[in-house]
Structures are given as C-alpha cells and as structure tokens.
Design an enzyme around this catalytic site. Structure first.
Site, PDB file in Angstrom:
ATOM      1  N   CYS A  70       1.319  -1.315   0.027  1.00 55.03           N
ATOM      2  CA  CYS A  70       0.093  -0.107  -0.442  1.00 55.03           C
ATOM      3  C   CYS A  70       1.106   1.619   0.159  1.00 55.03           C
ATOM      4  O   CYS A  70       0.767   2.241  -1.424  1.00 55.03           O
ATOM      5  CB  CYS A  70      -1.023   0.278   1.156  1.00 55.03           C
ATOM      6  SG  CYS A  70      -0.612  -0.415   3.121  1.00 55.03           S
TER       7      CYS A  70
HETATM    8  N1  LIG Z   1      -4.014  -4.841   5.233  1.00 49.08           N
HETATM    9  C1  LIG Z   1      -4.143  -3.548   4.089  1.00 49.08           C
HETATM   10  O1  LIG Z   1      -4.015  -2.390   3.913  1.00 49.08           O
HETATM   11  C2  LIG Z   1      -3.281  -4.040   3.229  1.00 49.08           C
HETATM   12  C3  LIG Z   1      -2.675  -3.270   1.926  1.00 49.08           C
HETATM   13  C4  LIG Z   1      -1.917  -4.178   1.165  1.00 49.08           C
HETATM   14  C5  LIG Z   1      -1.469  -5.330   1.276  1.00 49.08           C
HETATM   15  N2  LIG Z   1      -1.973  -6.182   2.350  1.00 49.08           N
HETATM   16  C6  LIG Z   1      -2.006  -7.280   2.512  1.00 49.08           C
HETATM   17  O2  LIG Z   1      -2.612  -8.178   2.202  1.00 49.08           O
HETATM   18  C7  LIG Z   1      -2.511  -9.596   2.863  1.00 49.08           C
HETATM   19  C8  LIG Z   1      -3.969  -9.658   3.738  1.00 49.08           C
HETATM   20  O3  LIG Z   1      -3.694  -8.506   4.726  1.00 49.08           O
HETATM   21  P1  LIG Z   1      -5.300  -8.141   5.668  1.00 49.08           P
HETATM   22  O4  LIG Z   1      -5.400  -7.003   6.362  1.00 49.08           O
HETATM   23  O5  LIG Z   1      -6.438  -8.803   4.887  1.00 49.08           O
HETATM   24  O6  LIG Z   1      -4.861  -9.540   6.774  1.00 49.08           O
HETATM   25  P2  LIG Z   1      -5.891  -9.836   7.870  1.00 49.08           P
HETATM   26  O7  LIG Z   1      -7.258  -9.076   7.437  1.00 49.08           O
HETATM   27  O8  LIG Z   1      -4.551 -10.032   9.069  1.00 49.08           O
HETATM   28  O9  LIG Z   1      -5.737 -11.368   6.872  1.00 49.08           O
HETATM   29  C9  LIG Z   1      -5.272 -12.412   6.828  1.00 49.08           C
HETATM   30  C10 LIG Z   1      -6.019 -13.916   5.764  1.00 49.08           C
HETATM   31  O10 LIG Z   1      -5.390 -14.898   6.059  1.00 49.08           O
HETATM   32  C11 LIG Z   1      -5.792 -16.242   6.349  1.00 49.08           C
HETATM   33  N3  LIG Z   1      -4.510 -16.965   6.855  1.00 49.08           N
HETATM   34  C12 LIG Z   1      -3.797 -16.240   7.542  1.00 49.08           C
HETATM   35  N4  LIG Z   1      -2.293 -17.510   7.678  1.00 49.08           N
HETATM   36  C13 LIG Z   1      -2.587 -18.547   6.830  1.00 49.08           C
HETATM   37  C14 LIG Z   1      -2.470 -19.689   6.116  1.00 49.08           C
HETATM   38  N5  LIG Z   1      -1.379 -19.761   6.751  1.00 49.08           N
HETATM   39  N6  LIG Z   1      -2.793 -19.979   5.326  1.00 49.08           N
HETATM   40  C15 LIG Z   1      -4.019 -19.844   5.099  1.00 49.08           C
HETATM   41  N7  LIG Z   1      -4.694 -18.532   4.987  1.00 49.08           N
HETATM   42  C16 LIG Z   1      -4.177 -17.391   6.524  1.00 49.08           C
HETATM   43  C17 LIG Z   1      -6.495 -15.861   7.539  1.00 49.08           C
HETATM   44  O11 LIG Z   1      -7.941 -16.714   7.734  1.00 49.08           O
HETATM   45  P3  LIG Z   1      -7.819 -17.813   8.657  1.00 49.08           P
HETATM   46  O12 LIG Z   1      -6.951 -17.293   9.532  1.00 49.08           O
HETATM   47  O13 LIG Z   1      -9.146 -18.107   8.854  1.00 49.08           O
HETATM   48  O14 LIG Z   1      -7.477 -18.975   7.503  1.00 49.08           O
HETATM   49  C18 LIG Z   1      -7.033 -14.452   7.198  1.00 49.08           C
HETATM   50  O15 LIG Z   1      -8.405 -14.510   6.351  1.00 49.08           O
HETATM   51  C19 LIG Z   1      -1.403  -9.171   3.766  1.00 49.08           C
HETATM   52  O16 LIG Z   1       0.464  -9.983   3.341  1.00 49.08           O
HETATM   53  C20 LIG Z   1      -0.799  -7.587   4.015  1.00 49.08           C
HETATM   54  O17 LIG Z   1       0.328  -7.075   3.734  1.00 49.08           O
HETATM   55  C21 LIG Z   1      -2.321  -5.356   3.326  1.00 49.08           C
END
Ligand SMILES: NC(=O)c1ccc[n+]([C@@H]2O[C@H](COP(=O)([O-])OP(=O)(O)OC[C@H]3O[C@@H](n4cnc5c(N)ncnc54)[C@H](OP(=O)(O)O)[C@@H]3O)[C@@H](O)[C@H]2O)c1
Length: 345
Positions: A149
């Site tokens: 981001c």
């Molecule tokens: N938040 C932002 O603004 C943003 C912006 C740009 C990029 N990102 C990137 O996008 C990615 C997701 O971010 P987020 O903010 O959505 O994170 P989040 O809210 O913590 O969600 C992570 C998701 O991944 C799943 N998960 C975790 N470990 C896993 C595994 N080993 N295998 C399969 N599923 C798994 C979790 O679900 P379960 O535990 O139910 O499986 C959950 O649905 C990250 O890499 C982050 O750096 C985030």
C-alpha cells in the site's frame, strides 16, 4: 464468467475483495477459504454481503482451487509461494496481495521477511501489479505481485519526477500515514481501540519492509542511485493512507510545467487523479474507491517539490488494485467493477 478463488477470505483485504467481486459483472465467486471458519456462510460473518455472496468458507484443504481461473491470496507472506506451483500446473492464474513475489532478489526478500523463499524460480516471472506503470506485463502474466500500500503511493508520486530526471534521486523523503486496517484483522495489542484511537505515532523508522520494495521499483525509473527515507505512521482512522513525498529539484522548471508533466503522465490512468496545483487531497475523498489522488506543492517557489498522495489502503492500496490487475489479465476493461465513488462523509 471468470471463476475466482480467494485464500484468506476472513481478513480485511479478503472481505474487500468480496465486496468488489460480488458486484463485478464478469466474476463468479467459486471458493473462499478460511482455516478457522470452515462451513460458515460468508454472509454470517459479514452481513454486509447478505444476498450478494451465497457461499460458505471452506478450509484450504477442502477448497478445490484448481477449478478456478484465478486465485487471489489475501494472506500473510509465505502462503502464496507454497501453493502457486500447484495452481500453475492446473492452469490457474495467481494474484498475491502479500509480498512473496514483489522483491526480485531472494536474499533481500529473506532478509526482510525472515522466511526462506520456496520458489525463487518464479520471482523473475512475476509481474509487479502497478497497472499505471506496468500495464503490458500484467496483461500477459499468470502471476502478479500486487504492490504494497505505501509503495503504491510512493511510486505513483515520484515516478514523473524521477523519469524526467528533475530531482535528486538520492535524497527522497517519504512521510506516510496509514489507518489501522493496514495492520489487518488479526488481534494485536497495538491495534486495540484503547491503544490506537486518540493516539498518533511513527513506527518502523529504523527500517520497514516497504523500503526495499519501493527502492527497487524507484530504481527502475532513474539511472541515478536512489536514496529513500521512508517513515510510516499509524493514525487513528480505520481506512486511508496519506503520503507526503519530498524531493529536491535539480532542474529549472515552472510550476505550470511540473503540473503538466503529472497531468500528461496520468491522463490515461482512470484511477490517478492529478488535482490542481497547491490542493490538499483528503483521505476521505478516496474512502471505498479505487482512486488515488495527488497534488503538487512548492513552498516559497523554492527547490523542494512536495507531492501529497492519498488513497484507501484497502482499495487502491490492496484489493481494488488486485481486481484492476485481474481485469487486465483477462482482457477486460481495466475499470470493470471498480468505478465506485468514495463514501463521504
Ligand atoms: N490491510 C491492508 O491495508 C493491506 C494493504 C496491502 C497489502 N496487504 C497485504 O495483504 C495480505 C492480507 O492482509 P490483511 O490485512 O487482509 O490480513 P488479515 O486481515 O490478517 O487476514 C489474513 C487472512 O489470511 C488467512 N490466513 C492466515 N494465515 C494463513 C495460512 N497460513 N494459510 C491460509 N490462510 C491464512 C486468515 O484467515 P484464517 O486464519 O481464517 O485462515 C485471514 O483471512 C497481507 O500479506 C498484507 O501485508 C494488506
């Protein structure tokens, strides 16, 4: 219809993908995974999706992702690299919202992310998913590394200045702020309401993972050695990102020509709004939309140019940008399903 799978459907970028894809005219949501919520209807967890998303979460081992045309990984780093090779064997395209394929140098990736890279052979192939600067590569890709981001704001803000050799590439300073959803939906002390509301702080000043990603991309825009100081801050809002980018001009250029340079650069980019010179873009002007807005300033008409950049970290900073890439990968109009206007107030 494009059959779409989402790994990590319970997180913030996952639910944002669901919000965007549920009304995308060319998409059929086929599989949404969660390790913890296997069997739970998606709309039971997210009532905002009631009547729009009628499938249930399934655990990653049960979800047959090989039936999909494309799989989004809205997961922490390390997950996409473990599953991408198998999906490619089945002809499935992959868009990773995490960092697994953003940094081409395996050693640099492993230093910053503290895990081994399990498929370095895919690093060169991965298209960096910043459509405004890399459209043609994304169109032909089977693997897209969706940008971080903060790096999105820094690259789109600095690109016209570096490409035209107008600034000292070695002394770039990016002072950036993110809303708390940038940290994801997982439980952490720092993102508790009583910790993050009514508070304002910097973090990662000594080094943040988005620095090597951004520096490597900025380096592609200039022959001069890039030096970037990037300081992220956490602000007590849910969504939104504001980056204040400083650069020292090394050439004589009028404010009108500077403005024209940015307007010309982004005239064909539907999601970059170059606002009038001297404006102050607000994060809320992008809330829920895929739009990134920027404005140029030059205090006292001196030799420092400031670029103010705002976006919604979950849309242009993550899931909207990923859908933009999907559109390109499947030969659709880049803007399909992404024309929402920001929510205000
Ligand atoms: N938040 C932002 O603004 C943003 C912006 C740009 C990029 N990102 C990137 O996008 C990615 C997701 O971010 P987020 O903010 O959505 O994170 P989040 O809210 O913590 O969600 C992570 C998701 O991944 C799943 N998960 C975790 N470990 C896993 C595994 N080993 N295998 C399969 N599923 C798994 C979790 O679900 P379960 O535990 O139910 O499986 C959950 O649905 C990250 O890499 C982050 O750096 C985030």
């Amino acid at each position: 219809m494009i059959k779409v799978g989402i790994v990590g459907g319970t997180g913030y970028t996952g639910v944002e993908l669901l919000r965007l894809l549920a009304v995308h005219p060319n998409v059929e949501l086929t599989a949404i995974t969660s390790r913890k919520e296997d069997g739970l209807p998606v709309a039971d967890m997210f009532p905002s999706l009631r009547g729009r998303v009628n499938i249930a979460f399934s655990s990653p081992d049960k979800a047959d992702l090989t039936k999909c045309d494309v799989v989004f990984f809205a997961t922490p780093h390390g997950v996409a690299m473990a599953q991408a090779p198998e999906l490619f064997k089945a002809g499935v395209k992959v868009i990773d919202l995490a960092a697994d394929f953003r940094i081409k140098d395996k050693v640099v990736f492993e230093k910053w992310y503290k895990i081994d890279h399990t498929c370095p052979e895919l690093l060169e192939e991965a298209a960096y998913g910043l459509a405004e600067l890399n459209r043609d590569n994304i169109k032909n890709a089977r693997l897209v590394a969706n940008p971080g981001c903060y790096p999105t704001t820094m690259q789109l803000g600095y690109y016209p200045l570096l490409k035209n050799a107008l600034v000292d590439a070695g002394s770039l300073i990016a002072d950036c702020k993110s809303g708390v959803s940038g940290a994801g939906r997982k439980a952490e002390i720092g993102t508790l309401f009583s910790e993050s509301s009514d508070n304002f702080k910097a973090y990662g000043v000594a080094g943040h993972r988005h620095t090597p990603e951004t520096s490597a991309q900025l380096q592609k825009f200039t022959a001069d050695k890039v030096g970037l100081i990037f300081t992220p801050h956490l602000v007590p809002m849910i969504r939104g990102m504001h980056s204040t980018l400083y650069a020292r001009l090394t050439k004589d250029i009028s404010n009108e020509d500077l403005q024209k340079l940015f307007e010309d650069q982004y005239k064909d980019s539907a999601f970059v709004d170059v606002m009038p010179f001297g404006s102050h873009p607000e994060t809320r002007s992008t809330r829920g939309s895929n739009m990134l807005r920027l404005a140029l300033h030059r205090p006292d008409n001196g030799n420092t140019v400031i670029v103010l950049v705002v976006q919604d970290n979950l849309v242009k900073g993550a899931s909207g940008q990923a859908v933009q890439c999907m559109n390109l990968m499947f030969g659709l109009e880049e803007t399909t399903g992404l024309t929402q206007i920001a929510l205000l107030p």
